[in-house]
Motif scaffolding. Structure first.
Motif, PDB file in Angstrom:
ATOM      1  N   PRO A  20       0.822  -1.220   0.000  1.00  0.00           N
ATOM      2  CA  PRO A  20       0.000   0.000   0.000  1.00  0.00           C
ATOM      3  C   PRO A  20       0.855   1.269   0.000  1.00  0.00           C
ATOM      4  N   VAL A  21       0.337   2.261  -0.735  1.00  0.00           N
ATOM      5  CA  VAL A  21       1.086   3.490  -0.966  1.00  0.00           C
ATOM      6  C   VAL A  21       0.216   4.701  -0.660  1.00  0.00           C
ATOM      7  N   LYS A  22       0.833   5.733  -0.108  1.00  0.00           N
ATOM      8  CA  LYS A  22       0.150   7.033   0.026  1.00  0.00           C
ATOM      9  C   LYS A  22       0.612   7.876  -1.143  1.00  0.00           C
ATOM     10  N   GLU A  23      -0.303   8.482  -1.847  1.00  0.00           N
ATOM     11  CA  GLU A  23       0.093   9.272  -3.011  1.00  0.00           C
ATOM     12  C   GLU A  23      -0.406  10.701  -2.891  1.00  0.00           C
ATOM     13  N   MET A  24       0.494  11.644  -3.194  1.00  0.00           N
ATOM     14  CA  MET A  24       0.100  13.043  -3.245  1.00  0.00           C
ATOM     15  C   MET A  24       0.363  13.526  -4.671  1.00  0.00           C
ATOM     16  N   ARG A  47       4.124  13.763  -8.653  1.00  0.00           N
ATOM     17  CA  ARG A  47       3.469  12.845  -7.715  1.00  0.00           C
ATOM     18  C   ARG A  47       4.498  12.472  -6.663  1.00  0.00           C
ATOM     19  N   LEU A  49       5.120   9.588  -3.779  1.00  0.00           N
ATOM     20  CA  LEU A  49       4.651   8.278  -3.330  1.00  0.00           C
ATOM     21  C   LEU A  49       5.390   7.880  -2.070  1.00  0.00           C
ATOM     22  N   GLN A  50       4.654   7.437  -1.088  1.00  0.00           N
ATOM     23  CA  GLN A  50       5.263   7.001   0.173  1.00  0.00           C
ATOM     24  C   GLN A  50       4.692   5.666   0.578  1.00  0.00           C
ATOM     25  N   GLU A  52       2.996   3.100   2.874  1.00  0.00           N
ATOM     26  CA  GLU A  52       2.078   3.266   3.999  1.00  0.00           C
ATOM     27  C   GLU A  52       2.476   2.308   5.116  1.00  0.00           C
ATOM     28  N   ALA A  62      10.467   8.802   0.405  1.00  0.00           N
ATOM     29  CA  ALA A  62       9.378   9.126  -0.522  1.00  0.00           C
ATOM     30  C   ALA A  62       9.960   9.160  -1.919  1.00  0.00           C
TER      31      ALA A  62
END
Ligand code: M6P
Ligand code: ZN
Length: 177
Positions: A20-24, A47, A49-50, A52, A62
């Motif tokens: 799982p990834v956190k995306e901004m 973008r 990506l970090q 999770e 990141a």
């Protein structure tokens, strides 16, 4: 009992992290005041990506995927920030593309560092940092930093970076703001 090593994967050519990834996602609309001229608000510039669910309070990472492009003659770039915690630095490893890291001290000293596949750039504590894609493909880098470093965007928005990176006769040049 388990040690619980945090092992994840990255696709080195796209920058995608295993989920799982956190995306901004940052668009030109999120970057008002950064560029000399305004562009189409919905344009995606980069973008972040970090992974999770990281365990460590000391260090994290990141991945930034910065698109190629320009607003007017100014290359696509990140917003840029100081760290809230003055003793927190950061290390960038460039995986793909080419560009620059623009560094600026609190006293206004400016420096650039080249980013290309394999470049490792140390951002010293107390230094604002912004990355700029001067190439024609995605620029992808991984940043290692302390999660409690904090992002101070206000100082950068208020006084801004003293220099811009623009295209002049097909080449990247550093010019006064
Ligand atoms: C790197 C790190 C992140 C940062 C990102 C985008 O991945 O420095 O902490 O969020 O670049 O930069 P900015 O936050 O300035 O938009
Ligand atoms: Zn940072």
């Amino acid at each position: 009992m388990e040690i619980g090593a945090f092992v994840r994967g990255i696709d080195l050519s796209t920058g995608e992290l295993s989920p799982p990834v956190k995306e901004m996602v940052r668009t030109l609309g999120d970057m008002k005041g950064c560029y000399a001229v305004e562009g189409e608000e919905s344009t995606v510039v980069y973008r972040v990506l970090q992974p999770e669910g990281q365990m460590s309070k000391e260090i994290t990472y990141a991945v930034t995927v910065l698109m190629p492009g320009k607003v007017g003659n100014e290359y696509f770039m990140t917003k840029g920030h100081f760290h809230k915690r003055p003793e927190a630095g950061e290390i960038y490893l460039c995986l793909r593309g080419e560009g620059l890291v623009l560094l600026q001290s609190r006293l206004g000293l400016v420096e650039t560092a080249q980013m290309r596949r394999g470049s490792i750039v140390h951002v010293p504590p107390g230094t604002a940092h912004r990355t700029i894609n001067t190439g024609s493909e995605n620029m992808i880098f991984i940043a290692f930093y302390s999660p409690d470093a904090g992002h101070d965007y206000e100082s950068v928005t208020k006084s801004g970076f003293a220099k811009r990176v623009v295209e002049v006769d097909g080449r990247a040049e550093l010019v006064d703001r």
